[in-house]
Design a protein around this motif. Structure first.
Motif, short mmCIF file in Angstrom:
data_model
loop_
_atom_site.label_atom_id
_atom_site.label_comp_id
_atom_site.label_asym_id
_atom_site.label_seq_id
_atom_site.Cartn_x
_atom_site.Cartn_y
_atom_site.Cartn_z
N ASN A 86 0.82 -1.22 0.00
CA ASN A 86 0.00 0.00 0.00
C ASN A 86 0.85 1.26 0.00
O ASN A 86 0.48 2.28 -0.60
CB ASN A 86 -0.96 0.00 1.18
CG ASN A 86 -0.27 -0.04 2.53
OD1 ASN A 86 0.88 -0.43 2.64
ND2 ASN A 86 -0.97 0.37 3.57
N VAL A 87 2.03 1.23 0.64
CA VAL A 87 2.91 2.40 0.66
C VAL A 87 3.45 2.69 -0.73
O VAL A 87 3.44 3.84 -1.19
CB VAL A 87 4.07 2.20 1.67
CG1 VAL A 87 5.06 3.36 1.60
CG2 VAL A 87 3.52 2.05 3.08
N PHE A 88 3.90 1.65 -1.42
CA PHE A 88 4.41 1.85 -2.78
C PHE A 88 3.32 2.37 -3.71
O PHE A 88 3.55 3.31 -4.50
CB PHE A 88 4.98 0.55 -3.34
CG PHE A 88 5.47 0.66 -4.76
CD1 PHE A 88 6.72 1.18 -5.04
CD2 PHE A 88 4.66 0.28 -5.83
CE1 PHE A 88 7.17 1.30 -6.34
CE2 PHE A 88 5.10 0.40 -7.14
CZ PHE A 88 6.36 0.92 -7.39
N LEU A 89 2.13 1.79 -3.63
CA LEU A 89 1.05 2.21 -4.53
C LEU A 89 0.61 3.64 -4.25
O LEU A 89 0.27 4.38 -5.19
CB LEU A 89 -0.13 1.24 -4.41
CG LEU A 89 0.12 -0.17 -4.96
CD1 LEU A 89 -1.07 -1.07 -4.69
CD2 LEU A 89 0.45 -0.14 -6.45
N GLU A 90 0.62 4.04 -3.00
CA GLU A 90 0.28 5.44 -2.68
C GLU A 90 1.29 6.40 -3.30
O GLU A 90 0.91 7.44 -3.86
CB GLU A 90 0.25 5.62 -1.16
CG GLU A 90 -0.97 5.01 -0.49
CD GLU A 90 -0.86 5.02 1.03
OE1 GLU A 90 0.14 5.60 1.55
OE2 GLU A 90 -1.74 4.46 1.70
N GLU A 91 2.57 6.06 -3.21
CA GLU A 91 3.60 6.92 -3.79
C GLU A 91 3.55 6.90 -5.32
O GLU A 91 3.76 7.92 -5.98
CB GLU A 91 4.99 6.49 -3.30
CG GLU A 91 5.19 6.62 -1.80
CD GLU A 91 5.11 8.07 -1.34
OE1 GLU A 91 6.14 8.76 -1.38
OE2 GLU A 91 4.01 8.51 -0.95
N LEU A 92 3.28 5.74 -5.89
CA LEU A 92 3.14 5.65 -7.35
C LEU A 92 1.98 6.51 -7.84
O LEU A 92 2.10 7.23 -8.84
CB LEU A 92 2.95 4.19 -7.76
CG LEU A 92 2.80 3.92 -9.26
CD1 LEU A 92 4.10 4.23 -10.00
CD2 LEU A 92 2.38 2.47 -9.51
#
Length: 469
Positions: A201-207
């Motif tokens: 979820n952290v990666f997808l939020e930043e993406l």
């Protein structure tokens, strides 16, 4: 637990003629009796990870499945890219897959073609990265440099976070030699390995924040993936609209949550023949000898022989690689120019650019041992229980001779059982197939004759490996 996401879609042309587009380096046994992909899977043993996600090219799907079988790795998560779109879209697809099970799932993103000498040290670094990822950092692994390398990007280390890692101060492009030497001397810069660890979820939020187009297209591609057996196919019409961008440019260079864990574990991306030479065992004269080789008065030379004897006298600092259909001879200072050879071969429409003489199929493999204007001779090896597709050719006939094993031959509705030294003729236009019903490999000599002998003269009617539209 974490989920390994292993990127196995590269072409590896810098190790031509051994590595080629149709059979690249991640599937080759370069540094041991295991392939690079198998070694990548093996160095994760004992880390308590979940079933891995494999990201691969559509054309390599059966190679990947066979490598997993040989490694005794069970996974139903082989994601097939119709074409390459760089690392950000590939990693995004894997992350959407992991997030669909739980948004808090942690991914470890690895390349399938790296070499690591110190596996225990690598696994300790994973634990450090996992601790940072659990605290919502996007973690990259930086390699402690031992030479002023100009072929890698660098990571400048910032303030310590804790005993596990540091903040990333900056990502730096490939430097010139003087700058690389300065990076080596200051002790603040690490090689960028291209390995990562983060919560889904952290990666997808930043993406989504920094690359909304990549996020949207990859989410749509994931939602519309088609699955059969263990394969998940990314839809081509959606994926082709996705920007071609690396994960460094897309996220890591933008985010304020980037952290780095340093690695000093004998890492190499095996990016050239010279790089491979540095990790292989050497004799007393600094030579790497693989295969049938005699090196007299020879120093600091890599000899890689697949099929025949190679002898050298009074040479040094060379790379000599022999395969069934090509030989490379290069000074070690010029091995980076191998890509120019591949480019020339492609301009001249030469098969040697992308494919080997020996070609792998889901049922086994074949070796094109001779060819002329209107004929071609192949050695066909069919694994026990395997069967070629039910097919027909418009421009060629075929004559099959069984060398060893037992064959079921199907031709125009008739079935014949052939054993050693028996043969059968397949006329042009006949609907036919070949099966190995036995317990040992089947070897057949195939003689093709006709006006066109290309592999695209195959009309398939039935196939147990899903190759019929």
């Amino acid at each position: 637990m974490f989920i390994p996401a292993i990127m196995a879609g590269g072409a590896g042309t810098r190790l031509w003629p051994l590595s080629r587009k149709e059979f690249p380096k991640q599937f080759l046994n370069l540094t041991s009796d295991q392939s690079m992909l198998q070694q990548t899977l093996a160095r994760l043993e004992g880390t308590g990870h979940s079933n891995p996600i494999l990201l691969a090219s559509e054309k390599h799907r059966f190679l990947v499945a066979e490598q997993l079988r040989l490694s005794n790795v069970a996974t139903s998560q082989i994601v097939l890219e119709p074409f390459g779109r760089n690392t950000a879209p590939a990693i995004a697809i894997a992350t959407f897959m992991a997030a669909s099970e739980s948004p808090d799932n942690i991914l470890l993103v690895l390349s399938a073609d790296h070499n690591v000498a110190d596996v225990a040290g690598f696994q300790k670094a994973i634990l450090k990265a996992q601790a940072l990822a659990e605290n919502d950092y996007l973690v990259t692994f930086g390699i402690v440099p031992d030479t002023p390398e100009t072929g890698y990007g660098y990571i400048k280390c910032g303030d310590p976070i804790d005993d596990n890692g540091q903040r990333v101060s900056a990502f730096v492009e490939k430097p010139d030699l003087a700058t690389a030497q300065r990076y080596l001397d200051d002790g603040k810069h690490l090689w960028n390995s291209g390995m990562f660890m983060f919560k889904a979820n952290v990666f997808l939020e930043e993406l989504k924040k920094y690359q909304p187009d990549v996020f949207d297209y990859c989410q749509s591609a994931f939602n519309n993936m088609q699955s059969d057996h263990d394969f998940h196919r990314i839809p081509e019409d959606i994926f082709e609209k996705c920007p071609d961008i690396s994960v460094d440019y897309a996220v890591m260079e933008q985010t304020a949550s980037a952290a780095v864990v340093s690695l000093d574990v004998g890492w190499s991306d095996i990016g050239s023949w010279d790089a491979l030479s540095k990790v292989l065992q050497k004799d007393e004269n600094g030579n790497n000898l693989r295969g049938d080789a005699i090196a007299l008065n020879t120093k600091n030379t890599l000899i890689f022989s697949e099929n025949r004897l190679i002898s050298t006298i009074g040479v040094q600092d060379l790379v000599i690689v022999e395969t069934k259909d090509a030989v490379l001879v290069s000074h070690k200072d010029h091995v980076q120019d191998v890509k120019e050879v591949v480019s020339t071969l492609r301009k001249n429409d030469r098969n040697e650019a992308d494919s080997h003489r020996q070609v792998y199929r889901p049922w086994g493999h074949y070796d094109s041992i001779d060819n002329g204007k209107r004929y071609q001779v192949k050695r066909i090896f069919v694994e026990p229980g395997a069967k070629l597709s039910v097919q027909m050719h418009h421009h060629r006939s075929e004559h099959w001779v069984v060398v060893s094993g037992t064959a079921n031959v199907y031709c125009n509705g008739e079935k014949k059982l052939l054993t050693e030294n028996q043969s059968v003729y397949i006329p042009i236009g006949a609907i036919h197939s070949l099966e190995n019903p036995g317990k040992i490999p089947l070897e057949v000599i195939e003689v093709q004759s006709g006006s066109y002998l290309g592999e695209d003269d195959i009309e398939r009617f039935e196939d147990r490996y899903g190759r019929v539209d």
